[in-house]
Design a protein around this motif. Structure first.
Motif, mmCIF file in Angstrom:
data_model
loop_
_atom_site.group_PDB
_atom_site.id
_atom_site.type_symbol
_atom_site.label_atom_id
_atom_site.label_comp_id
_atom_site.label_asym_id
_atom_site.label_seq_id
_atom_site.Cartn_x
_atom_site.Cartn_y
_atom_site.Cartn_z
ATOM 1 N N MET A 219 0.832 -1.193 0.000
ATOM 2 C CA MET A 219 0.000 0.000 0.000
ATOM 3 C C MET A 219 0.876 1.257 0.000
ATOM 4 S SD MET A 219 -3.425 -0.430 0.258
ATOM 5 C CE MET A 219 -3.468 -1.759 -0.919
ATOM 6 N N LYS A 220 0.383 2.279 -0.657
ATOM 7 C CA LYS A 220 0.979 3.620 -0.611
ATOM 8 C C LYS A 220 -0.118 4.551 -0.105
ATOM 9 C CE LYS A 220 3.119 7.121 -3.561
ATOM 10 N NZ LYS A 220 2.766 7.836 -4.792
ATOM 11 N N LEU A 221 -0.002 5.020 1.138
ATOM 12 C CA LEU A 221 -1.117 5.700 1.797
ATOM 13 C C LEU A 221 -0.738 7.099 2.274
ATOM 14 C CD1 LEU A 221 -2.518 2.779 3.987
ATOM 15 C CD2 LEU A 221 -3.311 3.538 1.725
ATOM 16 N N PRO A 222 -1.709 8.014 2.235
ATOM 17 C CA PRO A 222 -1.443 9.371 2.728
ATOM 18 C C PRO A 222 -1.349 9.394 4.247
ATOM 19 C CG PRO A 222 -3.766 9.134 2.209
ATOM 20 C CD PRO A 222 -3.096 7.855 1.757
ATOM 21 N N VAL A 223 -0.643 10.372 4.761
ATOM 22 C CA VAL A 223 -0.570 10.579 6.201
ATOM 23 C C VAL A 223 -1.744 11.473 6.608
ATOM 24 C CG1 VAL A 223 0.805 11.464 8.120
ATOM 25 C CG2 VAL A 223 1.921 10.350 6.179
ATOM 26 N N VAL A 224 -2.663 10.906 7.382
ATOM 27 C CA VAL A 224 -3.869 11.624 7.787
ATOM 28 C C VAL A 224 -4.008 11.523 9.309
ATOM 29 C CG1 VAL A 224 -5.001 11.197 5.579
ATOM 30 C CG2 VAL A 224 -5.332 9.572 7.458
ATOM 31 N N ASP A 225 -5.071 12.105 9.816
ATOM 32 C CA ASP A 225 -5.346 11.977 11.245
ATOM 33 C C ASP A 225 -5.611 10.511 11.603
ATOM 34 O OD1 ASP A 225 -5.128 14.715 11.540
ATOM 35 O OD2 ASP A 225 -7.285 15.070 11.330
ATOM 36 N N GLU A 226 -5.317 10.158 12.833
ATOM 37 C CA GLU A 226 -5.599 8.818 13.364
ATOM 38 C C GLU A 226 -4.934 7.728 12.517
ATOM 39 O OE1 GLU A 226 -9.730 8.256 14.870
ATOM 40 O OE2 GLU A 226 -10.091 10.217 13.926
ATOM 41 N N MET A 227 -3.662 7.926 12.217
ATOM 42 C CA MET A 227 -2.958 6.943 11.380
ATOM 43 C C MET A 227 -2.876 5.572 12.037
ATOM 44 S SD MET A 227 -2.218 7.713 8.313
ATOM 45 C CE MET A 227 -1.001 6.488 7.858
ATOM 46 N N ASP A 228 -2.880 5.521 13.362
ATOM 47 C CA ASP A 228 -2.864 4.207 14.008
ATOM 48 C C ASP A 228 -4.116 3.428 13.662
ATOM 49 O OD1 ASP A 228 -4.391 6.056 15.415
ATOM 50 O OD2 ASP A 228 -3.937 5.184 17.371
ATOM 51 N N ARG A 229 -5.248 4.107 13.584
ATOM 52 C CA ARG A 229 -6.504 3.445 13.213
ATOM 53 C C ARG A 229 -6.501 3.093 11.725
ATOM 54 N NH1 ARG A 229 -11.992 4.881 12.335
ATOM 55 N NH2 ARG A 229 -11.551 7.116 12.350
ATOM 56 N N VAL A 230 -5.944 3.978 10.902
ATOM 57 C CA VAL A 230 -5.852 3.694 9.469
ATOM 58 C C VAL A 230 -5.008 2.447 9.231
ATOM 59 C CG1 VAL A 230 -4.928 4.529 7.266
ATOM 60 C CG2 VAL A 230 -6.207 6.090 8.752
ATOM 61 N N MET A 231 -3.860 2.363 9.901
ATOM 62 C CA MET A 231 -2.957 1.243 9.661
ATOM 63 C C MET A 231 -3.495 -0.063 10.231
ATOM 64 S SD MET A 231 -0.841 2.489 7.684
ATOM 65 C CE MET A 231 -0.169 0.845 7.495
ATOM 66 N N ASP A 232 -4.460 0.022 11.120
ATOM 67 C CA ASP A 232 -5.085 -1.192 11.635
ATOM 68 C C ASP A 232 -5.989 -1.843 10.593
ATOM 69 O OD1 ASP A 232 -5.548 -3.031 13.815
ATOM 70 O OD2 ASP A 232 -7.543 -2.142 14.050
ATOM 71 N N SER A 233 -6.187 -1.154 9.446
ATOM 72 C CA SER A 233 -7.071 -1.687 8.406
ATOM 73 C C SER A 233 -6.359 -2.644 7.455
ATOM 74 C CB SER A 233 -7.678 -0.534 7.590
ATOM 75 O OG SER A 233 -6.678 0.161 6.860
ATOM 76 N N THR A 234 -5.038 -2.825 7.619
ATOM 77 C CA THR A 234 -4.316 -3.679 6.679
ATOM 78 C C THR A 234 -3.122 -4.361 7.338
ATOM 79 O OG1 THR A 234 -3.231 -3.736 4.499
ATOM 80 C CG2 THR A 234 -2.812 -1.792 5.881
ATOM 81 N N THR A 235 -2.779 -5.525 6.803
ATOM 82 C CA THR A 235 -1.538 -6.189 7.199
ATOM 83 C C THR A 235 -0.485 -6.074 6.100
ATOM 84 O OG1 THR A 235 -2.313 -8.303 6.304
ATOM 85 C CG2 THR A 235 -2.763 -7.860 8.650
ATOM 86 N N LEU A 236 -0.818 -5.372 5.016
ATOM 87 C CA LEU A 236 0.104 -5.253 3.889
ATOM 88 C C LEU A 236 1.213 -4.251 4.210
ATOM 89 C CD1 LEU A 236 -2.405 -5.143 0.893
ATOM 90 C CD2 LEU A 236 -1.235 -7.126 1.866
ATOM 91 N N PRO A 237 2.421 -4.506 3.736
ATOM 92 C CA PRO A 237 3.487 -3.512 3.911
ATOM 93 C C PRO A 237 3.060 -2.187 3.300
ATOM 94 C CG PRO A 237 4.354 -5.573 3.023
ATOM 95 C CD PRO A 237 2.863 -5.671 2.948
#
Length: 293
Positions: A219-237
């Motif tokens: 994944m290539k993801l933007p840095v947004v608010d609540e990134m800990d919650r965002v990153m909990d949505s995937t196990t992909l690098p």
């Protein structure tokens, strides 16, 4: 050790005109660097906006008009030992290759640039860039797809289908698919990405389900608010998207915090590092690379 075929930009034009197959020979001669090595972290510079007609940087509408200026900035960035590689369209990658800037570097090709910035068909972002076969033949590390999802634009499904095919084709070559998803919509006729945490989470779930396998999907993801919650949505690098230029101190602080999350493997940044407000590319790149490491 690979020796550059060209020392100047005039020489690259001359070589392209007189011996175009030299580009293929140069790709074949280049040593491929493993994507992950050492500490497993990645610092990648990106330069695939021009092919979508997106030439503005901040308040500079024609900032990326000059190809030689862009190449100067990319070469300065790639000269930093903390920079692992580059993501770009084939035209830029070929120039960097001829100039000797890609030795021992990770290389990602950019697949879809058909959705030109500002076009009525912007969300029907078909694959008009690299292909999995060409990416594999050049011994690159993988390919990147932008996947903007507008639930009110029928062009979205063509983009999703093209991205799914690209995931499968890259996986068949055991190459990484770098997916950059967004939930998007048109605001006053312009495509805008929803950067709320829940929208980013939804885009992740949609994108990581594309293709017949996720074995080689990142994944290539933007840095947004609540990134800990965002990153909990995937196990992909995941690599963090540098985003549009803003206040450098705020940008770097947000990157530094997000880079501490366990599934975040590094950073892909383009205009923020290549066109900093003070135009000191080397300093901006060095700051970002120190955060990644």
């Amino acid at each position: 050790m690979f020796s550059p075929l060209c020392e100047t930009y005039a020489e690259t034009t001359e070589l392209r005109a007189g011996d175009p197959d030299a580009i293929n020979r140069a790709w074949n001669a280049r040593t491929t660097r493993p994507t992950v090595r050492g500490d497993g972290r990645l610092m990648i510079v990106a330069a695939d906006h021009p092919a979508r007609g997106a030439l503005a940087v901040g308040d500079r509408p024609t900032a990326m008009n000059s190809r030689t200026d862009l190449l100067d900035r990319l070469r300065a960035a790639l000269a930093d030992p903390g920079v692992d590689g580059v993501l770009a369209t084939s035209d830029i990658l070929d120039d960097l290759l001829l100039l000797g800037a890609l030795e021992d570097k990770v290389v990602f090709s950019s697949f879809n640039r058909g959705g030109l910035a500002g076009a009525t068909f912007e969300l029907d972002d078909r694959m008009t860039g690299a292909t999995a076969a060409a990416t594999a033949a050049a011994k690159m590390n993988g390919g990147k797809m932008l996947c903007r999802i507008d639930l009110e634009d029928s062009g979205t499904v063509a983009t999703m289908a093209a991205c799914a095919r690209a995931v499968d084709e890259l996986a068949a070559h055991r190459l990484i698919s770098m997916l950059e998803p967004f939930m998007s919509s048109r605001v006053n006729g312009k495509v805008r990405n929803d950067l709320s945490p829940d929208a980013v989470i939804k885009s992740v779930h949609i994108a990581q389900g594309l293709g017949a396998t996720s074995a080689y999907t990142w994944m290539k993801l933007p840095v947004v608010d609540e990134m800990d919650r965002v990153m909990d949505s995937t196990t992909l690098p995941t690599l963090l998207l540098g985003g549009d230029p803003a206040d450098p101190d705020e940008t770097f602080a947000s990157w530094e915090k997000a880079l501490e999350l366990p599934s975040v493997r590094g950073l892909i940044a383009g205009r923020t590092l290549l066109y900093p407000p003070d135009d000191d590319v080397a300093s901006a790149v060095a700051t970002a690379a120190s955060m990644v490491r």
